[in-house]
Design an enzyme around this catalytic site. Structure first.
Site, PDB file in Angstrom:
ATOM      1  N   GLY A  34       0.836  -1.202   0.000  1.00  0.00           N
ATOM      2  CA  GLY A  34       0.000   0.000   0.000  1.00  0.00           C
ATOM      3  C   GLY A  34       0.866   1.245   0.000  1.00  0.00           C
ATOM      4  O   GLY A  34       2.107   1.157   0.061  1.00  0.00           O
ATOM      5  N   ASP A  89       3.108  -2.733   8.343  1.00  0.00           N
ATOM      6  CA  ASP A  89       2.133  -2.685   7.251  1.00  0.00           C
ATOM      7  C   ASP A  89       1.137  -1.557   7.513  1.00  0.00           C
ATOM      8  O   ASP A  89       1.018  -1.071   8.640  1.00  0.00           O
ATOM      9  CB  ASP A  89       1.399  -4.044   7.166  1.00  0.00           C
ATOM     10  CG  ASP A  89       0.764  -4.278   5.808  1.00  0.00           C
ATOM     11  OD1 ASP A  89       0.692  -3.342   4.989  1.00  0.00           O
ATOM     12  OD2 ASP A  89       0.329  -5.423   5.562  1.00  0.00           O
ATOM     13  N   GLY A  90       0.422  -1.184   6.488  1.00  0.00           N
ATOM     14  CA  GLY A  90      -0.647  -0.198   6.625  1.00  0.00           C
ATOM     15  C   GLY A  90      -1.956  -0.866   7.005  1.00  0.00           C
ATOM     16  O   GLY A  90      -2.000  -2.081   7.243  1.00  0.00           O
ATOM     17  N   GLY A 103      -6.667  -4.918   3.215  1.00  0.00           N
ATOM     18  CA  GLY A 103      -6.953  -5.534   1.916  1.00  0.00           C
ATOM     19  C   GLY A 103      -7.414  -4.543   0.866  1.00  0.00           C
ATOM     20  O   GLY A 103      -7.756  -4.936  -0.242  1.00  0.00           O
ATOM     21  N   GLY A 104      -7.387  -3.244   1.231  1.00  0.00           N
ATOM     22  CA  GLY A 104      -7.755  -2.228   0.240  1.00  0.00           C
ATOM     23  C   GLY A 104      -6.874  -2.312  -0.995  1.00  0.00           C
ATOM     24  O   GLY A 104      -7.300  -1.996  -2.109  1.00  0.00           O
ATOM     25  N   GLY A 105      -5.651  -2.755  -0.796  1.00  0.00           N
ATOM     26  CA  GLY A 105      -4.722  -2.900  -1.923  1.00  0.00           C
ATOM     27  C   GLY A 105      -4.734  -4.306  -2.507  1.00  0.00           C
ATOM     28  O   GLY A 105      -3.942  -4.617  -3.405  1.00  0.00           O
ATOM     29  N   GLU A 111      -0.605 -10.632   3.396  1.00  0.00           N
ATOM     30  CA  GLU A 111      -0.395  -9.748   4.558  1.00  0.00           C
ATOM     31  C   GLU A 111      -0.752 -10.458   5.856  1.00  0.00           C
ATOM     32  O   GLU A 111      -0.042 -10.333   6.863  1.00  0.00           O
ATOM     33  CB  GLU A 111      -1.240  -8.476   4.408  1.00  0.00           C
ATOM     34  CG  GLU A 111      -0.736  -7.544   3.322  1.00  0.00           C
ATOM     35  CD  GLU A 111      -1.656  -6.376   3.029  1.00  0.00           C
ATOM     36  OE1 GLU A 111      -1.160  -5.378   2.509  1.00  0.00           O
ATOM     37  OE2 GLU A 111      -2.862  -6.460   3.310  1.00  0.00           O
ATOM     38  N   LYS A 129      -8.052   6.905   9.633  1.00  0.00           N
ATOM     39  CA  LYS A 129      -8.431   5.486   9.610  1.00  0.00           C
ATOM     40  C   LYS A 129      -8.841   4.955  10.992  1.00  0.00           C
ATOM     41  O   LYS A 129      -9.181   3.780  11.129  1.00  0.00           O
ATOM     42  CB  LYS A 129      -7.281   4.662   9.039  1.00  0.00           C
ATOM     43  CG  LYS A 129      -7.056   4.971   7.561  1.00  0.00           C
ATOM     44  CD  LYS A 129      -5.800   4.343   7.063  1.00  0.00           C
ATOM     45  CE  LYS A 129      -5.677   4.538   5.554  1.00  0.00           C
ATOM     46  NZ  LYS A 129      -4.399   4.030   5.065  1.00  0.00           N
TER      47      LYS A 129
HETATM   48  C1  5RP Z   1      -3.239  -3.561   1.154  1.00  0.00           C
HETATM   49  C2  5RP Z   1      -3.566  -3.019   2.495  1.00  0.00           C
HETATM   50  C3  5RP Z   1      -3.064  -1.656   2.812  1.00  0.00           C
HETATM   51  O1  5RP Z   1      -2.234  -1.742   3.916  1.00  0.00           O
HETATM   52  C4  5RP Z   1      -4.223  -0.758   3.098  1.00  0.00           C
HETATM   53  O2  5RP Z   1      -5.105  -0.787   1.973  1.00  0.00           O
HETATM   54  C5  5RP Z   1      -3.772   0.662   3.365  1.00  0.00           C
HETATM   55  O3  5RP Z   1      -3.283   1.233   2.181  1.00  0.00           O
HETATM   56  P1  5RP Z   1      -2.703   2.693   2.133  1.00  0.00           P
HETATM   57  O4  5RP Z   1      -1.494   2.717   2.986  1.00  0.00           O
HETATM   58  O5  5RP Z   1      -2.400   2.908   0.656  1.00  0.00           O
HETATM   59  O6  5RP Z   1      -3.766   3.646   2.608  1.00  0.00           O
HETATM   60  O7  5RP Z   1      -4.200  -3.637   3.308  1.00  0.00           O
HETATM   61  O8  5RP Z   1      -3.867  -4.788   0.927  1.00  0.00           O
END
Ligand code: 5RP
Length: 262
Positions: A34, A89-90, A103-105, A111, A129
């Site tokens: 992400g 991780d984000g 999982g947005g990405g 992950e 968030k």
């Molecule tokens: C990817 C994720 C990312 O960590 C989540 O979507 C946050 O993304 P970003 O840092 O671009 O806001 O879970 O699967």
């Protein structure tokens, strides 16, 4: 370059910059996916280059693997690492218990496997968030392509008995075609509005045939680093019950800010 960054990007950057301070020589580190995690990979690459930090990274997506190699981090597989000291991780949402939606990405499966195989998971995020109840962000669920419509119908039917506000779901798209994860699966995004019992929902979803994994991370995250656009950083640790605040001076650095395309 820093002048061109939005407050959200600055917030993500300061959280990422702070997070790499947790990385020590010799560590095996899970590298998230992400835009926030991409800042972290770049900051880590800077430490490898400038300080001679010796680490091995396990990426959670092909995108992160490519970036890690680009910035000089040695990349190994999870099977080679077996277990990790730390994953950074984000997240898409987090609550007061440090339960997450991720999982947005589209990388939630790797992950979750990587974070679960780590002594510690540090989440880096911006303050937007932080939520009281998870669920405003659509919950990603990774499903096998075979019979995905049937799996979708089963999920929506099961949601009737769950403590959620909505139960519509959509197949994630990549332009005109279904999005395909690194594992060759599809993603259904569940528009739930509010999840009353994330632990129960995570268990129920994972019992369905066709579901590979869901984006609820419960009891996995240990520490959250929340960045703000003015350089402030909040750090909460769920195990130690601590909450601290500090400020990171935002220093312009062309090497880090150039060509960031995640
Ligand atoms: C990817 C994720 C990312 O960590 C989540 O979507 C946050 O993304 P970003 O840092 O671009 O806001 O879970 O699967």
């Amino acid at each position: 370059m820093s002048g061109e960054l939005s407050p959200i990007d600055k917030a993500k950057f300061v959280a990422a910059k702070q997070s790499v301070e947790y990385v020590e020589d010799g560590m095996r580190v899970g590298l998230g996916t992400g835009s926030t995690a991409a800042w972290m990979v770049r900051c880590l690459g800077e430490r490898v280059r400038d300080e001679g930090l010796k680490i091995r990274g396990v990426p959670t997506s092909s995108r992160t693997a490519a970036l890690a190699r680009e910035v000089g981090i040695e990349v190994i597989s999870l099977d080679e690492a077996k277990w990790l000291d730390l994953t950074i991780d984000g997240a898409d949402e987090f609550d007061a218990d440090l339960s997450l939606i991720k999982g947005g990405g589209g990388a939630l499966l790797q992950e979750k496997i990587v974070a679960t195989a780590s002594d510690r998971m540090v989440v880096i995020t911006d303050a937007a968030k932080r939520v009281e109840h998870l669920g405003n962000f659509p919950l990603p669920v990774e499903v096998v392509p075979f019979g995905w419509r049937t799996t979708q119908a089963l999920i929506e039917e099961t949601l009737i008995q769950m403590d959620v506000l909505g139960r519509d779901s959509t197949l994630r798209m990549n332009g005109d075609v279904a999005f395909v994860t690194d594992e060759g699966n599809h993603i259904l995004d569940l528009h739930l509005g509010r999840i009353g019992n994330p632990r129960q929902l995570a268990m129920v979803l994972n019992q369905m045939p066709g579901v590979v994994e869901n984006g609820l991370f419960i009891d996995i995250c240990d520490t959250v680093i929340i960045g703000h656009g003015d350089g402030r950083i909040e750090i909460r640790d769920i195990n130690e019950g601590t909450a601290e605040e500090k400020r990171l001076d935002f220093v312009e650095d062309d090497n880090l800010f150039n060509d960031l395309n995640d």
